[in-house]
Design a protein around this motif. Structure first.
Motif, short mmCIF file in Angstrom:
data_model
loop_
_atom_site.label_atom_id
_atom_site.label_comp_id
_atom_site.label_asym_id
_atom_site.label_seq_id
_atom_site.Cartn_x
_atom_site.Cartn_y
_atom_site.Cartn_z
N VAL A 1 0.86 -1.17 0.00
CA VAL A 1 0.00 0.00 0.00
C VAL A 1 0.90 1.22 0.00
CG1 VAL A 1 -1.75 1.30 1.27
CG2 VAL A 1 -1.82 -1.20 1.27
N ASP B 1 1.12 5.04 0.73
CA ASP B 1 0.41 6.06 1.49
C ASP B 1 1.29 7.29 1.51
OD1 ASP B 1 -1.05 7.53 3.28
OD2 ASP B 1 -0.70 6.20 4.98
N THR C 1 -7.92 11.27 -0.42
CA THR C 1 -8.06 9.85 -0.11
C THR C 1 -9.02 9.27 -1.14
OG1 THR C 1 -7.70 10.23 2.24
CG2 THR C 1 -8.77 8.16 1.63
N PRO D 1 -9.42 2.67 -4.11
CA PRO D 1 -7.96 2.62 -4.26
C PRO D 1 -7.55 2.05 -5.62
CG PRO D 1 -8.60 1.82 -2.10
CD PRO D 1 -9.87 1.97 -2.90
N THR E 1 -3.83 4.47 -2.03
CA THR E 1 -5.02 4.91 -1.30
C THR E 1 -5.14 6.43 -1.21
OG1 THR E 1 -3.85 4.78 0.80
CG2 THR E 1 -5.07 2.82 0.10
N LYS E 2 -4.02 7.13 -1.31
CA LYS E 2 -4.01 8.60 -1.22
C LYS E 2 -3.13 9.16 -2.31
CE LYS E 2 -4.75 8.97 3.72
NZ LYS E 2 -4.33 9.62 4.96
#
Length: 135
Positions: free
Chosen positions: A23, A25, A44, A48, A57-58
């Motif tokens: 992931v 981030d 956000t 995703p 995710t961001k």
């Protein structure tokens, strides 16, 4: 396993099926996650993005230089033209999105990122006036 680098944290984890995934981030290292209230240029994602084993995710956008707008028209960008956003968002996003990432993006997420981007094109006076009217 975590790795902090350039305000980007990569977390390796395993999903419910036991397969490993990572992931990305864009939280500040050692500072917790960036909250949209703290950084209005961070979005956000509702859905995703998956890039192989990575999950984004961001996404944080930065204000572009004029040269980074090449190949598009300002009117297309202001009207959130998908083709124009596909060209420009990869140039100003962290983590760096690809044109394919933008093409596969949930439309709601594209509108959110487009709204952030359009804010960069507004003069300060127009932003101040808008904030005064809505504040």
């Amino acid at each position: 396993m975590s790795k902090d680098k350039n305000q980007e944290r990569i977390v390796i984890d395993s999903g419910p099926d036991g397969h490993a995934f990572s992931v990305i981030d864009t939280g500040n290292p050692g500072d917790g996650d960036i909250d949209e209230a703290k950084d209005p240029n961070t979005c956000t994602l509702d859905t995703p993005l998956k890039r192989g084993e990575q999950v984004i995710t961001k996404v944080t956008l930065r204000k572009p230089d004029a040269g980074e707008l090449r190949g598009t028209s300002l009117s297309d960008l202001v009207s959130l033209d998908v083709a124009a956003l596909q060209k420009v968002l990869p140039r100003v996003s962290t983590p760096t999105l690809t044109e394919i990432d933008v093409a596969r993006m949930d439309p709601a997420d594209l509108v959110q990122l487009g709204g952030i981007f359009v804010g960069f094109l507004m003069p300060k006076a127009a932003k101040s006036k808008l904030e005064y009217q809505t504040g």
